[in-house]
Write an enzyme that holds these catalytic residues in place. Structure first.
Site, short mmCIF file in Angstrom:
data_model
loop_
_atom_site.label_atom_id
_atom_site.label_comp_id
_atom_site.label_asym_id
_atom_site.label_seq_id
_atom_site.Cartn_x
_atom_site.Cartn_y
_atom_site.Cartn_z
N SER A 141 6.55 -8.52 0.47
CA SER A 141 5.28 -8.06 -0.18
C SER A 141 4.47 -9.46 -0.88
O SER A 141 5.23 -10.48 -2.01
CB SER A 141 5.45 -7.34 -1.32
OG SER A 141 3.68 -7.36 -1.94
N LYS A 167 4.22 -6.68 3.89
CA LYS A 167 3.04 -6.60 3.29
C LYS A 167 2.15 -7.99 3.09
O LYS A 167 2.39 -8.85 2.45
CB LYS A 167 3.58 -5.95 2.23
CG LYS A 167 2.62 -5.18 0.96
CD LYS A 167 3.46 -4.25 0.76
CE LYS A 167 2.96 -3.82 -0.99
NZ LYS A 167 3.59 -2.96 -1.76
N LYS A 169 -0.84 -8.51 0.75
CA LYS A 169 -2.09 -7.90 -0.16
C LYS A 169 -3.55 -7.87 0.13
O LYS A 169 -4.11 -9.38 0.40
CB LYS A 169 -1.72 -8.39 -1.94
CG LYS A 169 0.54 -8.37 -2.30
CD LYS A 169 -1.04 -6.91 -2.60
CE LYS A 169 0.46 -6.86 -3.61
NZ LYS A 169 1.43 -5.04 -4.41
N ASP A 194 -1.47 -4.00 1.47
CA ASP A 194 -1.81 -3.04 -0.10
C ASP A 194 -2.60 -3.54 -0.33
O ASP A 194 -2.84 -4.63 -0.58
CB ASP A 194 -0.40 -3.35 -0.46
CG ASP A 194 -0.98 -2.55 -2.15
OD1 ASP A 194 -1.20 -1.95 -2.36
OD2 ASP A 194 1.04 -2.83 -2.91
N GLU A 219 -1.30 0.58 1.99
CA GLU A 219 -0.79 1.03 0.51
C GLU A 219 -2.19 1.16 -0.04
O GLU A 219 -2.92 0.70 -0.26
CB GLU A 219 -0.35 0.20 0.23
CG GLU A 219 0.74 1.05 -0.54
CD GLU A 219 1.67 -0.01 -1.40
OE1 GLU A 219 2.12 -0.52 -0.46
OE2 GLU A 219 2.47 -0.24 -2.98
N LYS A 268 8.53 4.71 -6.02
CA LYS A 268 9.25 3.11 -7.47
C LYS A 268 9.82 3.62 -8.85
O LYS A 268 9.26 4.46 -8.88
CB LYS A 268 7.61 2.80 -8.21
CG LYS A 268 7.06 1.38 -7.12
CD LYS A 268 5.86 1.12 -7.08
CE LYS A 268 5.49 -0.07 -6.41
NZ LYS A 268 3.85 -0.98 -6.95
#
Ligand code: OSB
Ligand code: MG
Length: 379
Positions: A141, A167, A169, A194, A219, A268
């Site tokens: 991420s 991933k 952000k 995300d 996401e 999670k």
């Protein structure tokens, strides 16, 4: 001996603050120092199980914080832990149920019980959970950067390290245009975005532009507590929506499925209240053909080890966020550090979490400590 309850003797809560190698920026905050709680639960034979609370200093990802976790653990959960004997970690589900929410606080304590329970049986946490894999695929991420060039350089480096999925952000002003440039330079990599709830239904036109970029998913684009708007968005988007912040319980998953709010679920452990609930959501998604993956919360080695154990379950078919220790820390608190080779982590075979927690390193990064004797009636 296998049917004996745990004989809990001592609970230590370590309040930790660890400097990360580089700041991590999401649509809601920038973190450089990771503040969190470590739980060490020791039994009458001196065996210790470890848990980690993934709550942060501020209530920005969800409503929990380091201090609310301390309060809930100290003033409520510890009493429930001591009240009756624990034969299996699953016993905690019903015991913690009267406490509403506070999922990360529950998870921290439950994780320590799982580790201790597995160590007592001399089996790995992965095996205790029913996991089969000996290696897990992982992605990474990447936080919001100052420039696209910097982002491209990072992707290049992480690709060279073998990570199986990037991933990125995103937030308003750092989204479609950035991802287009990434896609241009890396036409074939598995790529996702995300948003951490940074958008609303007013942004439908913008979000639909992502459909041209062959993303594996987007996401949590919309509100942290929403599933209705996500269903509306999913109906007009080709890209699968994955829910993160909106999922706390199996009922949340069931409702999201009924509304078609998401095609993929990010599990999670902390957000769903622990490993037992995480496994339950995994089982349900496996039965319904919903792919899941294990999300990360910038964990130390302890939380990272729990994520690795969970990811050995067969429904975790998409690489998660569990990157190498060295992506976050100069020196992790566990030995060996979590290593990523060819985009995979080899699952440790030793008892419990399978990594050694190094006491001196815990002490070095500790800012406070609470040490409690547990005196269960039944020993
Ligand atoms: O939304 O998945 C998220 C980190 C902190 C809070 C929320 C999130 C994240 C990450 C980092 O994406 C994942 C990791 O590397 O641990
Ligand atoms: Mg997320």
């Amino acid at each position: 001996m296998f049917d004996d309850p745990l004989r809990l003797d001592r609970l230590v809560i370590h309040r930790m603050s660890m400097r990360m190698k580089i700041p991590f920026t999401t649509s809601f905050e920038t973190l450089l120092d990771r503040d969190f709680l470590l739980i060490a639960l020791t039994d009458a034979d001196g065996i210790t199980g470890w848990g980690e609370s993934v709550a942060s200093l501020g209530p920005f990802y969800n409503e929990e914080t380091v201090i609310t976790n301390l309060h809930i653990i100290e003033d409520f959960l510890v009493d429930l832990l001591k009240r009756e004997p624990i034969f299996h970690p699953d016993d905690l589900v019903r015991r913690f149920a009267p406490i509403r929410r506070h999922y990360m606080a529950k998870s921290a304590l439950e994780g320590a019980v799982w580790d201790l329970w597995a160590k007592r049986r001399n089996i790995s946490l992965a095996t205790a959970l029913g996991g089969q894999r000996s290696r897990i695929d992982v992605g990474i991420s990447i936080g919001i950067q100052d420039s696209v060039d910097k982002l491209l350089t990072m992707i290049d480096a992480y690709q060279a390290e073998g990570y199986k999925r990037m991933k990125i952000k995103i937030k308003p002003g750092w989204d479609v245009d950035v991802l287009r440039q990434v896609r241009k330079v890396f036409p074939d990599i598995p790529l996702m975005a995300d948003a951490n709830s940074a958008y609303t239904l007013n942004d439908i036109a913008l979000l639909r532009q992502l459909d041209d970029l062959n993303l594996t998913m987007i996401e949590q684009p919309l509100a942290h507590d929403d599933i209705v708007d996500h269903a509306q968005l999913q109906a007009v988007m080709k890209t699968p929506i994955c829910l993160d912040e909106s999922i706390h319980t199996l009922d949340d998953v069931r409702r999201a499925r009924a509304l078609k709010a998401a095609r993929i679920i990010n599990i999670k452990i902390g957000r769903v209240g622990g490993l037992t609930h995480a496994r339950e959501i995994h089982d349900d998604c496996l039965a319904h053909g919903t792919p899941v993956w294990c999300g990360g919360m910038l964990e130390s080695g302890v939380g990272r080890a729990h994520n690795i154990a969970l990811t050995t379950l067969s429904g975790f078919t998409i690489p998660g966020d569990t990157a190498a220790s060295a992506r976050y820390w100069d020196e992790d608190i566990i030995e060996p550090a979590v290593m990523v080779e060819d985009g995979t982590i080899t699952v440790p075979q030793g008892p419990g979490i399978g990594y050694q927690v190094i006491a001196e390193r815990v002490a070095k990064h500790r800012t406070a400590m609470i040490d409690m004797r547990l005196r269960p009636k039944l020993v």
